[in-house]
Design a protein around this motif. Structure first.
Motif, PDB file in Angstrom:
ATOM      1  N   MET A  61      51.869  42.811  35.949  1.00 53.67           N
ATOM      2  CA  MET A  61      51.042  43.842  36.607  1.00 53.67           C
ATOM      3  C   MET A  61      49.861  44.267  35.752  1.00 53.67           C
ATOM      4  O   MET A  61      49.978  44.331  34.522  1.00 53.67           O
ATOM      5  N   LYS A  62      48.757  44.601  36.391  1.00 53.75           N
ATOM      6  CA  LYS A  62      47.560  45.199  35.767  1.00 53.75           C
ATOM      7  C   LYS A  62      46.855  44.294  34.752  1.00 53.75           C
ATOM      8  O   LYS A  62      46.257  44.769  33.786  1.00 53.75           O
ATOM      9  N   GLY A  64      44.675  41.839  35.882  1.00 55.62           N
ATOM     10  CA  GLY A  64      43.529  41.224  36.550  1.00 55.62           C
ATOM     11  C   GLY A  64      43.941  40.377  37.745  1.00 55.62           C
ATOM     12  O   GLY A  64      43.182  39.512  38.199  1.00 55.62           O
ATOM     13  N   SER A  65      45.111  40.666  38.314  1.00 54.12           N
ATOM     14  CA  SER A  65      45.633  39.887  39.448  1.00 54.12           C
ATOM     15  C   SER A  65      44.656  39.867  40.624  1.00 54.12           C
ATOM     16  O   SER A  65      44.430  38.820  41.244  1.00 54.12           O
ATOM     17  N   TRP A  67      41.441  40.421  40.667  1.00 55.14           N
ATOM     18  CA  TRP A  67      40.216  39.664  40.339  1.00 55.14           C
ATOM     19  C   TRP A  67      40.487  38.168  40.523  1.00 55.14           C
ATOM     20  O   TRP A  67      39.698  37.449  41.141  1.00 55.14           O
ATOM     21  N   ARG A 151      46.537  39.535  29.828  1.00 54.72           N
ATOM     22  CA  ARG A 151      45.563  40.465  29.269  1.00 54.72           C
ATOM     23  C   ARG A 151      46.126  41.091  28.001  1.00 54.72           C
ATOM     24  O   ARG A 151      47.360  41.121  27.828  1.00 54.72           O
ATOM     25  N   TYR A 217      42.247  37.606  30.712  1.00 54.06           N
ATOM     26  CA  TYR A 217      41.287  38.543  31.301  1.00 54.06           C
ATOM     27  C   TYR A 217      40.049  38.675  30.414  1.00 54.06           C
ATOM     28  O   TYR A 217      38.915  38.658  30.892  1.00 54.06           O
ATOM     29  N   LEU A 254      33.793  43.371  39.747  1.00 47.49           N
ATOM     30  CA  LEU A 254      34.417  44.691  39.876  1.00 47.49           C
ATOM     31  C   LEU A 254      33.452  45.667  40.545  1.00 47.49           C
ATOM     32  O   LEU A 254      33.833  46.420  41.449  1.00 47.49           O
ATOM     33  N   TYR A 278      43.047  50.076  42.541  1.00 42.47           N
ATOM     34  CA  TYR A 278      43.093  48.737  41.947  1.00 42.47           C
ATOM     35  C   TYR A 278      41.797  48.382  41.209  1.00 42.47           C
ATOM     36  O   TYR A 278      41.701  47.349  40.569  1.00 42.47           O
ATOM     37  N   GLY A 282      37.707  48.214  34.114  1.00 44.57           N
ATOM     38  CA  GLY A 282      37.622  46.808  33.713  1.00 44.57           C
ATOM     39  C   GLY A 282      37.010  46.620  32.328  1.00 44.57           C
ATOM     40  O   GLY A 282      36.351  45.618  32.072  1.00 44.57           O
TER      41      GLY A 282
HETATM   42  P1  A3P Z   1      41.448  48.718  34.380  1.00 46.07           P
HETATM   43  O1  A3P Z   1      42.499  49.669  34.825  1.00 46.07           O
HETATM   44  O2  A3P Z   1      41.458  48.488  32.904  1.00 46.07           O
HETATM   45  O3  A3P Z   1      40.089  49.072  34.863  1.00 46.07           O
HETATM   46  P2  A3P Z   1      45.558  44.148  38.705  1.00 46.07           P
HETATM   47  O4  A3P Z   1      44.602  43.576  39.684  1.00 46.07           O
HETATM   48  O5  A3P Z   1      46.484  43.127  38.083  1.00 46.07           O
HETATM   49  O6  A3P Z   1      46.275  45.314  39.278  1.00 46.07           O
HETATM   50  O7  A3P Z   1      44.706  44.650  37.448  1.00 46.07           O
HETATM   51  C1  A3P Z   1      43.929  45.807  37.549  1.00 46.07           C
HETATM   52  C2  A3P Z   1      42.879  45.801  36.457  1.00 46.07           C
HETATM   53  O8  A3P Z   1      41.887  44.810  36.766  1.00 46.07           O
HETATM   54  C3  A3P Z   1      42.141  47.131  36.393  1.00 46.07           C
HETATM   55  O9  A3P Z   1      41.760  47.286  35.026  1.00 46.07           O
HETATM   56  C4  A3P Z   1      40.949  46.870  37.293  1.00 46.07           C
HETATM   57  O10 A3P Z   1      39.864  47.741  37.077  1.00 46.07           O
HETATM   58  C5  A3P Z   1      40.618  45.434  36.904  1.00 46.07           C
HETATM   59  N1  A3P Z   1      39.864  44.720  37.947  1.00 46.07           N
HETATM   60  C6  A3P Z   1      40.049  44.761  39.278  1.00 46.07           C
HETATM   61  N2  A3P Z   1      39.142  43.983  39.899  1.00 46.07           N
HETATM   62  C7  A3P Z   1      38.359  43.452  38.942  1.00 46.07           C
HETATM   63  C8  A3P Z   1      37.231  42.577  38.966  1.00 46.07           C
HETATM   64  N3  A3P Z   1      36.744  42.120  40.108  1.00 46.07           N
HETATM   65  N4  A3P Z   1      36.666  42.238  37.785  1.00 46.07           N
HETATM   66  C9  A3P Z   1      37.167  42.696  36.613  1.00 46.07           C
HETATM   67  N5  A3P Z   1      38.221  43.545  36.525  1.00 46.07           N
HETATM   68  C10 A3P Z   1      38.810  43.912  37.675  1.00 46.07           C
END
Ligand code: A3P
Length: 314
Positions: A61-62, A64-65, A67, A151, A217, A254, A278, A282
Motif C-alpha cells: 500500500m501507498k 505509487g499503485s 500511478w 517505495r 517510485y 499527479l 489517493y 508525491g
Molecule cells: P504521498 O502520500 O506521499 O503524496 P498508492 O497509489 O499506492 O495509494 O500511493 C499513494 C501515493 O502515490 C501518494 O503519495 C500519492 O500522492 C502518490 N501518487 C498518486 N498518484 C501519483 C502520480 N500520478 N504521480 C506520482 N505520485 C502519485
C-alpha cells in the motif's frame, strides 16, 4: 468464501491485530489482512485463471499503485482498445485509475459467487496488493507479466499515516503517529510486513526478469521518461517517439490526476474514502516533515537489517 463456509472457520482461528484504532486485521502465512480482503484473496486463489497475455500490477500500500495503474492502463490503451478502453479516449478523466485497473482482492473477488472474468477481452489488466506467496498458482505458472512498484519505507509509512487520517473527523484529529509507526515497524497493517512483501517480489524478479519488472517510485519520480519507456518495452508496447512518451507522462501526472473532477469529488465505493485521498504530495523524502530523528533512525536500521544481502536498496 468457500461454498461450505470453511473460510469463516479459518478466519476465526487466525491471529488478530489492528491498525489505527479500528481497522481489524488477521494474520495468515506471515501477512496481515483485513478479513474481507483475505476472504477475497482466498476466492481469488481458487478461481482466478490467469491468461498468458494478462498483465498483473502488484504493490504494497501507498507505494505509487495508482500511478502505476494510470501509466500501464494508458500504455495498454494506446495499442489495444477493447476492454482496456478505446484508443484516444481520455478515460482517466472519466474514472479513477482503480476503476480501470481493479484490485483483485479489493474490487474483483468480493462477491459470492465470484465473478466470471472469462468474457473479458485480452489483454486484461489487474492489480493486487497480495504478497507473491499468496498469488493464485495460475499467475505464477502462466506467462502473464507482472509489474511491481515499491517505495522508500519512510515515505510509504508517512503516506499511509496521512491516508488513514483522512478517515478521521476533525474532532478526532490525527491518529497518534507513534502508534501507527509501531504497527508499521512490526508489519501490522494491510498486506504487511512491508519488507517481506518487497523481498518476495524482488527475489522473484531476479529469478524471472522476463516475467516481473521491479520498479521504484523514486526512480519514476526522478527519471520518468526512461522508466516509462522501460515499462512500455517490458509490456511489449514500446513508444513510437519521444512526444508520445512525454504526453503519456503528462496525462498520468499527479498534478493532472489530482485536479480532475472525478478524483476531486468522487468517493471510492469499496472502502468509502474520497478519491482525493489517493493523490497527495508525491514528494520523495516527505518523511522528513513528519518523522522524528529517532523514528527515522529506527526505520533505517530495520531497513538495512531486512534488506542486507538482498542487493536491494530502498
Ligand atoms: P504521498 O502520500 O506521499 O503524496 P498508492 O497509489 O499506492 O495509494 O500511493 C499513494 C501515493 O502515490 C501518494 O503519495 C500519492 O500522492 C502518490 N501518487 C498518486 N498518484 C501519483 C502520480 N500520478 N504521480 C506520482 N505520485 C502519485
Amino acid at each position: 468464501m468457500d461454498p461450505d463456509g470453511s473460510t469463516k472457520i479459518v478466519l476465526d482461528q487466525l491471529p488478530k491485530g489492528s491498525f489505527f484504532e479500528n481497522l481489524d486485521l488477521v494474520q495468515r502465512d506471515g501477512f496481515w489482512y483485513r478479513p474481507r480482503h483475505l476472504e477475497a484473496a482466498i476466492a481469488c486463489y481458487s478461481w482466478f485463471d490467469a491468461r498468458d497475455d494478462d498483465v498483473i500490477l502488484a504493490s504494497s500500500m501507498k507505494t505509487g499503485s495508482n500511478w502505476l495503474k494510470a501509466l500501464c492502463f494508458s500504455i495498454m490503451q494506446r495499442h489495444c482498445g477493447g476492454d482496456v478502453g478505446a484508443k484516444n479516449e481520455d478515460l482517466l478523466a472519466r474514472h479513477h485509475p482503480s476503476f480501470h485497473v481493479r484490485t483483485l482482492e479489493v474490487r474483483v473477488y468480493t462477491e459470492n459467487p465470484p465473478p466470471d472474468l472469462s468474457g473479458m477481452q485480452s489483454p486484461r489488466l489487474f492489480h493486487t496488493h497480495l504478497p507473491y506467496s499468496a498469488l493464485p498458482e495460475s499467475i505464477k505458472k502462466s506467462k502473464c507479466k507482472m509489474v511491481y512498484i515499491t517505495r522508500n519505507p519512510k515515505d510509504t509509512f508517512v503516506s499511509m499515516w496521512h491516508f488513514f487520517n483522512t478517515r478521521r473527523t476533525p474532532e478526532q484529529g490525527s491518529y497518534p503517529l507513534e502508534d501507527a509507526f509501531e504497527s508499521f515497524c512490526n508489519g501490522v497493517f494491510h498486506f504487511g510486513p512491508f519488507f517481506d512483501h518487497v523481498l518476495q517480489y524482488w527475489n522473484q524478479s531476479l529469478k524471472m526478469p522476463h516475467k516481473i519488472l521491479f520498479l521504484k517510485y523514486e526512480d519514476l519520480r526522478r527519471n520518468p521518461k526512461d522508466q516509462v519507456k522501460r515499462l512500455a518495452s517490458f509490456l511489449g508496447k514500446p513508444f513510437a517517439d519521444e512526444e508520445e512518451v512525454e504526453e503519456l507522462i503528462r496525462n498520468c501526472s499527479l498534478e493532472r490526476l489530482k485536479n480532475l473532477e472525478v478524483n476531486k469529488k468522487g468517493v471510492d465505493p469499496w472502502i468509502d474514502m474520497p478519491y482525493s485521498a489517493y493523490f497527495r504530495k508525491g514528494v520523495v523524502g516527505d518523511w522528513e516533515n513528519v518523522l522524528t530523528p529517532e523514528m527515522s533512525q529506527r526505520l533505517d536500521q530495520i531497513t538495512s537489517m531486512k534488506l542486507e544481502g538482498s542487493g536491494l536498496d530502498l
